[in-house]
Write a protein that holds these residues in place. Structure first.
Motif, PDB file in Angstrom:
ATOM      1  N   ALA A 511     -39.538   6.117  24.516  1.00 25.17           N
ATOM      2  CA  ALA A 511     -39.785   6.923  25.731  1.00 25.17           C
ATOM      3  C   ALA A 511     -39.718   6.108  27.014  1.00 25.17           C
ATOM      4  O   ALA A 511     -40.650   6.126  27.810  1.00 25.17           O
ATOM      5  N   PRO A 512     -38.636   5.361  27.251  1.00 32.70           N
ATOM      6  CA  PRO A 512     -38.545   4.645  28.535  1.00 32.70           C
ATOM      7  C   PRO A 512     -38.355   5.625  29.686  1.00 32.70           C
ATOM      8  O   PRO A 512     -37.655   6.637  29.552  1.00 32.70           O
ATOM      9  N   ARG A 513     -38.985   5.316  30.819  1.00 27.40           N
ATOM     10  CA  ARG A 513     -38.776   6.153  31.999  1.00 27.40           C
ATOM     11  C   ARG A 513     -38.962   5.316  33.257  1.00 27.40           C
ATOM     12  O   ARG A 513     -39.731   4.346  33.283  1.00 27.40           O
ATOM     13  N   ALA A 514     -38.218   5.699  34.277  1.00 26.68           N
ATOM     14  CA  ALA A 514     -38.282   4.993  35.558  1.00 26.68           C
ATOM     15  C   ALA A 514     -39.492   5.464  36.341  1.00 26.68           C
ATOM     16  O   ALA A 514     -39.849   6.646  36.340  1.00 26.68           O
ATOM     17  N   LEU A 515     -40.132   4.517  37.025  1.00 20.53           N
ATOM     18  CA  LEU A 515     -41.222   4.813  37.945  1.00 20.53           C
ATOM     19  C   LEU A 515     -40.746   4.520  39.364  1.00 20.53           C
ATOM     20  O   LEU A 515     -39.639   4.023  39.569  1.00 20.53           O
ATOM     21  N   GLY A 516     -41.571   4.788  40.338  1.00 23.42           N
ATOM     22  CA  GLY A 516     -41.193   4.508  41.714  1.00 23.42           C
ATOM     23  C   GLY A 516     -40.983   3.024  41.957  1.00 23.42           C
ATOM     24  O   GLY A 516     -41.550   2.166  41.271  1.00 23.42           O
ATOM     25  N   ASP A 518     -38.186   1.198  41.574  1.00 22.41           N
ATOM     26  CA  ASP A 518     -37.304   0.543  40.602  1.00 22.41           C
ATOM     27  C   ASP A 518     -38.082  -0.078  39.450  1.00 22.41           C
ATOM     28  O   ASP A 518     -37.687  -1.097  38.892  1.00 22.41           O
ATOM     29  N   ASN A 519     -39.219   0.517  39.091  1.00 21.72           N
ATOM     30  CA  ASN A 519     -40.035   0.001  37.997  1.00 21.72           C
ATOM     31  C   ASN A 519     -39.811   0.817  36.727  1.00 21.72           C
ATOM     32  O   ASN A 519     -39.348   1.954  36.767  1.00 21.72           O
ATOM     33  N   LEU A 520     -40.180   0.216  35.604  1.00 20.87           N
ATOM     34  CA  LEU A 520     -39.900   0.798  34.298  1.00 20.87           C
ATOM     35  C   LEU A 520     -41.185   0.880  33.485  1.00 20.87           C
ATOM     36  O   LEU A 520     -41.998  -0.049  33.479  1.00 20.87           O
ATOM     37  N   LYS A 521     -41.365   1.994  32.788  1.00 18.79           N
ATOM     38  CA  LYS A 521     -42.471   2.153  31.843  1.00 18.79           C
ATOM     39  C   LYS A 521     -41.882   2.489  30.485  1.00 18.79           C
ATOM     40  O   LYS A 521     -41.019   3.360  30.364  1.00 18.79           O
ATOM     41  N   VAL A 522     -42.345   1.797  29.438  1.00 21.19           N
ATOM     42  CA  VAL A 522     -41.794   2.006  28.109  1.00 21.19           C
ATOM     43  C   VAL A 522     -42.831   1.553  27.081  1.00 21.19           C
ATOM     44  O   VAL A 522     -43.703   0.728  27.380  1.00 21.19           O
ATOM     45  N   ARG A 523     -42.763   2.103  25.887  1.00 20.15           N
ATOM     46  CA  ARG A 523     -43.573   1.620  24.772  1.00 20.15           C
ATOM     47  C   ARG A 523     -42.654   0.934  23.760  1.00 20.15           C
ATOM     48  O   ARG A 523     -41.497   1.322  23.605  1.00 20.15           O
ATOM     49  N   PHE A 524     -43.192  -0.088  23.101  1.00 23.53           N
ATOM     50  CA  PHE A 524     -42.435  -0.806  22.075  1.00 23.53           C
ATOM     51  C   PHE A 524     -43.194  -0.728  20.759  1.00 23.53           C
ATOM     52  O   PHE A 524     -44.425  -0.876  20.725  1.00 23.53           O
ATOM     53  N   ARG A 525     -42.420  -0.530  19.671  1.00 24.22           N
ATOM     54  CA  ARG A 525     -43.022  -0.467  18.339  1.00 24.22           C
ATOM     55  C   ARG A 525     -42.422  -1.550  17.456  1.00 24.22           C
ATOM     56  O   ARG A 525     -41.202  -1.756  17.430  1.00 24.22           O
ATOM     57  N   GLU A 526     -43.304  -2.243  16.766  1.00 23.06           N
ATOM     58  CA  GLU A 526     -42.892  -3.225  15.754  1.00 23.06           C
ATOM     59  C   GLU A 526     -43.778  -2.993  14.534  1.00 23.06           C
ATOM     60  O   GLU A 526     -44.991  -3.251  14.605  1.00 23.06           O
ATOM     61  N   GLY A 527     -43.206  -2.485  13.481  1.00 21.21           N
ATOM     62  CA  GLY A 527     -44.011  -2.113  12.331  1.00 21.21           C
ATOM     63  C   GLY A 527     -44.958  -0.988  12.704  1.00 21.21           C
ATOM     64  O   GLY A 527     -44.554   0.037  13.252  1.00 21.21           O
ATOM     65  N   SER A 528     -46.241  -1.197  12.457  1.00 23.43           N
ATOM     66  CA  SER A 528     -47.240  -0.173  12.777  1.00 23.43           C
ATOM     67  C   SER A 528     -47.842  -0.361  14.171  1.00 23.43           C
ATOM     68  O   SER A 528     -48.654   0.452  14.607  1.00 23.43           O
ATOM     69  N   GLN A 529     -47.454  -1.423  14.860  1.00 23.47           N
ATOM     70  CA  GLN A 529     -48.040  -1.744  16.165  1.00 23.47           C
ATOM     71  C   GLN A 529     -47.190  -1.152  17.293  1.00 23.47           C
ATOM     72  O   GLN A 529     -45.967  -1.361  17.349  1.00 23.47           O
ATOM     73  N   GLY A 537     -39.245  -3.827  38.744  1.00 23.55           N
ATOM     74  CA  GLY A 537     -37.879  -4.058  39.184  1.00 23.55           C
ATOM     75  C   GLY A 537     -36.857  -3.958  38.077  1.00 23.55           C
ATOM     76  O   GLY A 537     -35.708  -4.375  38.242  1.00 23.55           O
ATOM     77  N   LEU A 538     -37.232  -3.389  36.934  1.00 24.91           N
ATOM     78  CA  LEU A 538     -36.342  -3.344  35.769  1.00 24.91           C
ATOM     79  C   LEU A 538     -35.878  -1.930  35.417  1.00 24.91           C
ATOM     80  O   LEU A 538     -35.331  -1.708  34.332  1.00 24.91           O
ATOM     81  N   ALA A 539     -36.081  -0.956  36.306  1.00 17.56           N
ATOM     82  CA  ALA A 539     -35.673   0.417  35.982  1.00 17.56           C
ATOM     83  C   ALA A 539     -34.182   0.513  35.687  1.00 17.56           C
ATOM     84  O   ALA A 539     -33.746   1.327  34.871  1.00 17.56           O
ATOM     85  N   SER A 540     -33.383  -0.339  36.320  1.00 19.80           N
ATOM     86  CA  SER A 540     -31.930  -0.299  36.104  1.00 19.80           C
ATOM     87  C   SER A 540     -31.537  -0.761  34.704  1.00 19.80           C
ATOM     88  O   SER A 540     -30.381  -0.617  34.307  1.00 19.80           O
ATOM     89  N   ARG A 541     -32.488  -1.329  33.961  1.00 20.12           N
ATOM     90  CA  ARG A 541     -32.184  -1.819  32.606  1.00 20.12           C
ATOM     91  C   ARG A 541     -32.432  -0.752  31.548  1.00 20.12           C
ATOM     92  O   ARG A 541     -32.442  -1.045  30.350  1.00 20.12           O
TER      93      ARG A 541
END
Length: 584
Positions: A511-516, A518-529, A537-541
């Motif tokens: 669920a990555p999404r851009a914030l005001g 040029d910022n980025l919000k995202v969750r990362f999953r590795e196994g059960s975590q 400044g990473l919204a463009s990524r």
């Protein structure tokens, strides 16, 4: 963006982890920062004022404290002369408070930005000091290169003590005492002090010297000055290691107690302190970053836009009402500074883009309309944007281009300036930040020579390939609350002691999404975590997050209304590669 992974020293990390009952990753971080050996580790993890270097190892200390004692005993008039940046203002304040406590007849003057030269110039000496006929002048955060003014003071029968940290030139000032760890034959082992650190070392030297005197002297309460020392040290972006780490750690604790009226007023203006703030809540908000980016600019604005003398009044007053009034003045000045800065950054960026070519490794910009008070900030912004050393200058009516130099840590700009010194009127400073002036007619020649001098320092011929140092490969599940609490013990973070940067591989973005902004919000999953992350400044990524990725980040505790939780601050993202070295 290149990722440079530190070699993993598992055996040594396990050894120190057992010795200090810390996580092996914490021990690995210390090793990555050059902290090695039991005593070094102990001092880093448990810094104390008692661990500071003996002040009398600094060349000139004995002479300086004896001369100051004589001035106080004889009732001589002492003048302080400080620079107008935060380091100079806090240096002046620390020295002023200490001398006042000793009963000295002391006054101060602050360099004016429009003076012909930095520090104690002949014109500043004649304007600010000679009319009052002081017996002793103490320069703080300046003086090492002010040879002409110091010679003039000697001719007038005035002794001068220089308290400074700038690299000296081939000639040293002919003064009563020079306190500067950078001077030749100085046995003081830690060379990274800000000027306020040198001033504090002088105060410690006075305390020790007078403790053995036959007169009764008041205690200087040196620990009570560490809040000012921390403020100046952080603002001057010196390495937060060695003595500086001890001073900033102690000072941050004192800052959180919010005792000094001027500091309280500054923190209130910076939005860090409110009526319901506690020492605990302040500790959650107050660190080297918030000091450097929210508190220090309020003080710097006065020197950039006008007269910084009011800042010393702010930092030394005992009256909360006076402090609040001055802080409100600084807020207004800072708003004007911010507007001026934004306009010049936009103009300078457009100019810089016309000079950026494949062979460009440094930028030298000049304009007669740019306000000289914001050139250092503008140079920093451009150095961050273009990943190379940048010089931004303003040309005055005499045809003199005068301004600031800022650089990534990989380039020694002071060395590069030395290679162009035949074209320069004045220059001085540090490895990554300096001041410079030259005749405008030499602009094109200097631009070419400075670019060549910077290029000569680059093994691969380019300064624009950013390097991110990676402390360790970590699984998201390993980011325990205990580990994060230990990482917080490594603070304050800054130049010389960067925040930890970890790498996690083959993680699933969710669920990555851009914030005001040029910022980025995202969750990362590795196994059960699963962990939430923010990329400033990473919204463009966002397009890089369609499949599994490798990420670099700094973990931190984030505070919600009910609890603290793990959060990642993203540094970089790349598509997952099974062989991390092949991805470089």
């Amino acid at each position: 963006m290149r990722w440079k992974r530190h070699p993993q020293r598992s055996q040594a990390a396990e050894h120190y982890a057992r010795e200090f009952d810390i996580h092996p990753l914490t021990a690995q971080l210390l090793l990555n920062r050059g902290v090695n050996g039991l005593e070094q580790m102990r001092t880093f993890l448990e810094p104390r004022l008692e661990d500071l270097t003996d002040p009398f190892l600094m060349r000139g200390m004995e002479t300086a404290v004896r001369r100051i004692r004589r001035a106080i005993v004889r009732g001589e008039r002492i003048h302080l002369h400080g620079d107008y940046d935060v380091d100079g203002l806090t240096s002046t304040s620390v020295t002023l408070l200490a001398l006042r406590r000793l009963g000295a007849l002391v006054d101060y003057r602050i360099t004016q930005r429009h003076d012909a030269s930095v520090g104690l110039s002949p014109s500043a000496l004649k304007r600010d000091h000679l009319p009052q006929r002081p017996d002793l002048i103490i320069t703080v955060d300046c003086g090492t290169s002010n040879l002409e003014a110091i010679d003039l003071a000697r001719e007038q029968g005035i002794d001068v003590i220089v308290v400074d940290h700038h690299s000296p030139g081939p000639r040293l000032p002919r003064c009563a005492a020079l306190l500067n760890p950078m001077q030749p034959q100085c046995g003081f082992p830690f060379k990274g002090l800000a000027a306020v650190g040198v001033a504090f070392t002088l105060v410690r030297g006075l305390q020790q010297f007078l403790a053995n005197d036959d007169r009764d002297w008041p205690d200087l309460g040196v620990a009570e000055l560490t809040d000012l020392v921390a403020l100046g040290t952080i603002a001057d972006v010196v390495p937060l290691v060695g003595d500086n780490r001890i001073l900033v750690r102690e000072g941050l604790d004192l800052l959180c107690s919010a005792r000094r009226p001027g500091i309280c007023a500054l923190m209130r203006s910076a939005g860090l302190l409110s009526d319901d703030s506690t020492a605990t809540s302040l500790r959650d908000r107050l660190n080297a970053r918030t000091i450097g980016f929210r508190v220090a600019p309020l003080l710097n604005a006065a020197g950039r836009m006008g007269d910084a003398s009011r800042c010393v009044d702010l930092l030394t007053t005992d009256a909360f009402r006076t402090a609040d009034a001055i802080a409100r003045e600084l807020e207004s000045i800072n708003l004007a500074r911010q507007q001026c800065e934004r306009e010049i950054v936009q103009q300078a960026t457009r100019v810089a883009e016309t000079f950026v070519h494949p062979e460009t490794n440094a930028l030298v910009l000049a304009d007669a309309t740019w306000h000289p008070g914001v050139l250092g900030i503008v140079a920093s912004r451009l150095a961050d944007r273009f990943h190379m050393p940048v010089i931004v200058t303003s040309i005055d009516e005499r045809g003199l281009a005068k301004g600031s130099v800022r650089s990534p840590e990989t380039i020694d700009v002071l060395s590069a300036l030395h290679g162009c010194r035949d074209l320069l009127e004045t220059f001085g400073g540090h490895r990554v930040a300096a001041g410079v002036s030259f005749r405008a007619e030499h602009l094109e020649t200097f631009r070419e020579r400075f670019n060549s001098a910077v290029t000569a320092q680059l093994p691969d011929g380019t300064a624009r390939d950013q390097l991110l140092e990676v402390d360790a490969h970590v699984r998201l599940a390993d980011l325990s609350s205990r580990l994060l609490s230990e990482l917080e013990r490594l603070a304050p973070f800054g130049h010389g002691n960067p925040e930890p940067v970890f790498e996690s591989r083959d993680v699933q973005p969710l669920a990555p999404r851009a914030l005001g902004g040029d910022n980025l919000k995202v969750r990362f999953r590795e196994g059960s975590q699963t962990v939430q992350a923010f990329g400033f400044g990473l919204a463009s990524r966002g397009n890089d997050l369609r499949a599994r990725v490798d990420i670099l980040y700094t973990p931190r505790h984030a505070q919600s209304r009910r609890s603290r939780h793990l959060e990642l601050v993203l540094r970089d993202i790349r598509s997952h590669h099974p062989d991390p070295d092949a991805a470089e």
